[in-house]
Design a protein around this motif. Structure first.
Motif, PDB file in Angstrom:
ATOM      1  N   ARG A  85      16.298 -12.054 -23.801  1.00 33.80           N
ATOM      2  CA  ARG A  85      16.382 -10.589 -23.824  1.00 33.80           C
ATOM      3  C   ARG A  85      15.050  -9.968 -24.204  1.00 33.80           C
ATOM      4  O   ARG A  85      14.668  -8.899 -23.703  1.00 33.80           O
ATOM      5  CB  ARG A  85      17.464 -10.153 -24.807  1.00 33.80           C
ATOM      6  N   GLY A  86      14.304 -10.630 -25.104  1.00 32.19           N
ATOM      7  CA  GLY A  86      12.990 -10.143 -25.472  1.00 32.19           C
ATOM      8  C   GLY A  86      12.033 -10.137 -24.288  1.00 32.19           C
ATOM      9  O   GLY A  86      11.264  -9.191 -24.097  1.00 32.19           O
ATOM     10  N   ILE A  87      12.076 -11.203 -23.498  1.00 28.39           N
ATOM     11  CA  ILE A  87      11.241 -11.242 -22.300  1.00 28.39           C
ATOM     12  C   ILE A  87      11.665 -10.152 -21.325  1.00 28.39           C
ATOM     13  O   ILE A  87      10.826  -9.466 -20.716  1.00 28.39           O
ATOM     14  CB  ILE A  87      11.333 -12.635 -21.632  1.00 28.39           C
ATOM     15  N   GLU A  88      12.967  -9.968 -21.176  1.00 24.59           N
ATOM     16  CA  GLU A  88      13.486  -8.954 -20.255  1.00 24.59           C
ATOM     17  C   GLU A  88      12.990  -7.558 -20.623  1.00 24.59           C
ATOM     18  O   GLU A  88      12.702  -6.728 -19.744  1.00 24.59           O
ATOM     19  CB  GLU A  88      15.008  -8.990 -20.257  1.00 24.59           C
ATOM     20  N   ARG A  89      12.863  -7.291 -21.901  1.00 28.01           N
ATOM     21  CA  ARG A  89      12.420  -5.962 -22.361  1.00 28.01           C
ATOM     22  C   ARG A  89      10.904  -5.795 -22.308  1.00 28.01           C
ATOM     23  O   ARG A  89      10.398  -4.667 -22.334  1.00 28.01           O
ATOM     24  CB  ARG A  89      12.900  -5.715 -23.797  1.00 28.01           C
ATOM     25  N   SER A  90      10.185  -6.891 -22.268  1.00 28.98           N
ATOM     26  CA  SER A  90       8.722  -6.825 -22.367  1.00 28.98           C
ATOM     27  C   SER A  90       8.087  -6.263 -21.094  1.00 28.98           C
ATOM     28  O   SER A  90       8.454  -6.652 -19.987  1.00 28.98           O
ATOM     29  CB  SER A  90       8.157  -8.232 -22.628  1.00 28.98           C
ATOM     30  N   PRO A  91       7.096  -5.373 -21.235  1.00 26.07           N
ATOM     31  CA  PRO A  91       6.379  -4.884 -20.056  1.00 26.07           C
ATOM     32  C   PRO A  91       5.329  -5.869 -19.550  1.00 26.07           C
ATOM     33  O   PRO A  91       4.735  -5.642 -18.496  1.00 26.07           O
ATOM     34  CB  PRO A  91       5.716  -3.603 -20.560  1.00 26.07           C
ATOM     35  N   HIS A  92       5.107  -6.966 -20.301  1.00 21.41           N
ATOM     36  CA  HIS A  92       4.029  -7.890 -19.961  1.00 21.41           C
ATOM     37  C   HIS A  92       4.509  -9.307 -19.637  1.00 21.41           C
ATOM     38  O   HIS A  92       3.696 -10.204 -19.424  1.00 21.41           O
ATOM     39  CB  HIS A  92       3.029  -7.973 -21.111  1.00 21.41           C
ATOM     40  N   GLU A  93       5.839  -9.530 -19.614  1.00 24.59           N
ATOM     41  CA  GLU A  93       6.386 -10.866 -19.375  1.00 24.59           C
ATOM     42  C   GLU A  93       7.569 -10.783 -18.420  1.00 24.59           C
ATOM     43  O   GLU A  93       8.258  -9.763 -18.371  1.00 24.59           O
ATOM     44  CB  GLU A  93       6.863 -11.498 -20.687  1.00 24.59           C
ATOM     45  N   GLN A  94       7.796 -11.878 -17.701  1.00 24.49           N
ATOM     46  CA  GLN A  94       8.946 -11.995 -16.828  1.00 24.49           C
ATOM     47  C   GLN A  94       9.458 -13.433 -16.879  1.00 24.49           C
ATOM     48  O   GLN A  94       8.693 -14.362 -17.116  1.00 24.49           O
ATOM     49  CB  GLN A  94       8.594 -11.656 -15.366  1.00 24.49           C
ATOM     50  N   ALA A  95      10.755 -13.599 -16.651  1.00 23.51           N
ATOM     51  CA  ALA A  95      11.343 -14.938 -16.574  1.00 23.51           C
ATOM     52  C   ALA A  95      12.091 -15.057 -15.255  1.00 23.51           C
ATOM     53  O   ALA A  95      12.796 -14.130 -14.837  1.00 23.51           O
ATOM     54  CB  ALA A  95      12.294 -15.178 -17.751  1.00 23.51           C
ATOM     55  N   TRP A  96      11.933 -16.207 -14.594  1.00 25.25           N
ATOM     56  CA  TRP A  96      12.488 -16.437 -13.269  1.00 25.25           C
ATOM     57  C   TRP A  96      13.262 -17.751 -13.255  1.00 25.25           C
ATOM     58  O   TRP A  96      12.753 -18.779 -13.707  1.00 25.25           O
ATOM     59  CB  TRP A  96      11.368 -16.515 -12.228  1.00 25.25           C
ATOM     60  N   LEU A  97      14.473 -17.708 -12.726  1.00 22.17           N
ATOM     61  CA  LEU A  97      15.258 -18.925 -12.557  1.00 22.17           C
ATOM     62  C   LEU A  97      15.035 -19.446 -11.151  1.00 22.17           C
ATOM     63  O   LEU A  97      15.174 -18.704 -10.178  1.00 22.17           O
ATOM     64  CB  LEU A  97      16.747 -18.650 -12.778  1.00 22.17           C
ATOM     65  N   GLY A  98      14.679 -20.730 -11.057  1.00 19.83           N
ATOM     66  CA  GLY A  98      14.410 -21.331  -9.761  1.00 19.83           C
ATOM     67  C   GLY A  98      15.547 -22.240  -9.314  1.00 19.83           C
ATOM     68  O   GLY A  98      16.060 -23.039 -10.108  1.00 19.83           O
ATOM     69  N   ARG A  99      15.917 -22.113  -8.062  1.00 19.65           N
ATOM     70  CA  ARG A  99      16.952 -22.966  -7.478  1.00 19.65           C
ATOM     71  C   ARG A  99      16.356 -23.758  -6.322  1.00 19.65           C
ATOM     72  O   ARG A  99      15.607 -23.206  -5.509  1.00 19.65           O
ATOM     73  CB  ARG A  99      18.133 -22.134  -6.977  1.00 19.65           C
ATOM     74  N   VAL A 100      16.686 -25.035  -6.256  1.00 17.65           N
ATOM     75  CA  VAL A 100      16.269 -25.892  -5.150  1.00 17.65           C
ATOM     76  C   VAL A 100      17.523 -26.278  -4.386  1.00 17.65           C
ATOM     77  O   VAL A 100      18.460 -26.834  -4.959  1.00 17.65           O
ATOM     78  CB  VAL A 100      15.541 -27.153  -5.653  1.00 17.65           C
ATOM     79  N   ALA A 101      17.546 -25.932  -3.103  1.00 21.61           N
ATOM     80  CA  ALA A 101      18.724 -26.182  -2.270  1.00 21.61           C
ATOM     81  C   ALA A 101      19.990 -25.645  -2.929  1.00 21.61           C
ATOM     82  O   ALA A 101      21.052 -26.261  -2.877  1.00 21.61           O
ATOM     83  CB  ALA A 101      18.859 -27.663  -1.956  1.00 21.61           C
ATOM     84  N   GLY A 102      19.881 -24.492  -3.589  1.00 22.16           N
ATOM     85  CA  GLY A 102      21.028 -23.818  -4.174  1.00 22.16           C
ATOM     86  C   GLY A 102      21.357 -24.183  -5.608  1.00 22.16           C
ATOM     87  O   GLY A 102      22.214 -23.534  -6.222  1.00 22.16           O
TER      88      GLY A 102
END
Length: 234
Positions: A65-82
Motif C-alpha cells: 500500500r505504501g508503494i501504491e501511494r508513492s509518487p516515485h514508486e510502482q509495483a508490477w505483478l508479472g505473469r508467464v503464460a497466465g
C-alpha cells in the motif's frame, strides 16, 4: 540463477528455451489481492536479499500500500503464460533509495526484480525470460533511458543475470542492510546483450519463423511476448 549459453555452437533452427515459454504480462500490483502471494515469495529463504523474511501478511500488505501511494514508486505483478511468476518494483532513483549514492540522470529508472521461488521442477530459461521481459518493459512502456539496480554484492546469481542483460557495475556503495553493486544498463547495453539480442528461429523444419513480438505499448520489439495490462489498478 545463472544465465549462459554454454559452449555448444548454435545451429540454424536452434532456440534457447526461454524464448518460447509463452507470453509475459505485467500489471499493477493490487495490494489487497496480491499481498498473500507476495508474502509467500518474499518470506521464502531464497528471497533473502530482499530482507523481508520476517514480515507477516499484514506487513506485506502495508508495504505494498505504501508503494501504491508513492509518487516515485510502482509495483508490477508479472505473469508467464497466465501464471503469477514474478514481481517488479520500479522507482525514481532521484527520490528513492539512491539519493545519496547515485547521480541520477533524466530517464534513470530504478528496478527490483523477484522471481517466485520454485515449488516444483525448475523451468529451463525462466529467469532469462523474466529478466528480458522486464527490461523490455522498462525501456518500452516506462520509457527509461537507463535502468539502475543495486544488488547485494553477495548475490552472485543476480550478478550473472545482470551481466547477461547488459548491466555494467559502476561501483560498490553502502545501502541499508547491504553492500551493493550499483549498476546501470542503457538501451544500447541491453540491445547488445545476450538477453536483449534478436531471437533465433523457433522451428527446425519448414519455413523460418521468429518468436512472437513483444508489445510494451507503444513500443514493439521482439520475443518473448510481453504485454502490459489494459487496466490500471493504481
Amino acid at each position: 540463477m545463472t544465465g549462459g549459453r554454454g559452449t555448444a555452437p548454435v545451429t540454424p533452427g536452434d532456440v534457447e528455451p526461454w524464448r518460447s515459454l509463452g507470453p509475459v504480462r505485467l500489471a499493477r500490483v493490487v495490494p489487497e489481492r496480491d499481498a498473500p502471494v507476495l508474502h509467500a515469495w518474499l518470506t521464502h529463504p531464497a528471497s533473502w536479499a530482499w530482507q523481508m523474511g520476517h514480515l507477516g501478511v499484514g506487513e506485506v500488505l502495508a508495504y505494498e500500500r505504501g508503494i501504491e501511494r508513492s509518487p516515485h514508486e510502482q509495483a508490477w505483478l508479472g505473469r508467464v503464460a497466465g501464471s503469477a511468476t514474478f514481481v517488479v518494483e520500479t522507482y525514481d532513483p532521484a527520490h528513492v533509495l539512491l539519493t545519496d549514492v547515485h547521480d541520477a540522470r533524466p530517464g534513470d529508472l530504478g528496478m527490483h526484480l523477484l522471481v517466485a521461488p520454485p515449488t516444483g521442477p525448475r523451468v529451463s530459461g525462466l529467469t532469462d525470460a523474466v529478466m528480458a521481459a522486464t527490461l523490455r518493459f522498462c525501456f518500452g512502456a516506462l520509457r527509461a533511458a537507463r535502468v539502475v539496480v543495486e544488488p547485494d554484492v553477495r548475490n552472485t546469481a543476480i550478478a550473472a543475470k545482470n551481466a547477461a542483460a547488459g548491466f555494467r557495475v559502476l561501483r560498490e556503495v553502502d545501502l541499508p542492510g547491504k553492500r551493493a553493486a550499483l549498476s546501470v544498463c542503457t538501451r544500447a547495453d541491453f540491445a547488445a546483450s545476450r538477453l536483449g539480442a534478436e531471437p533465433l528461429p523457433v522451428t527446425r523444419r519448414g519455413p523460418r519463423t521468429t518468436a512472437p513480438a513483444v508489445t510494451t505499448a507503444p513500443a514493439v520489439t521482439t520475443a518473448p511476448a510481453v504485454t502490459t495490462a489494459t487496466e490500471d489498478h493504481r
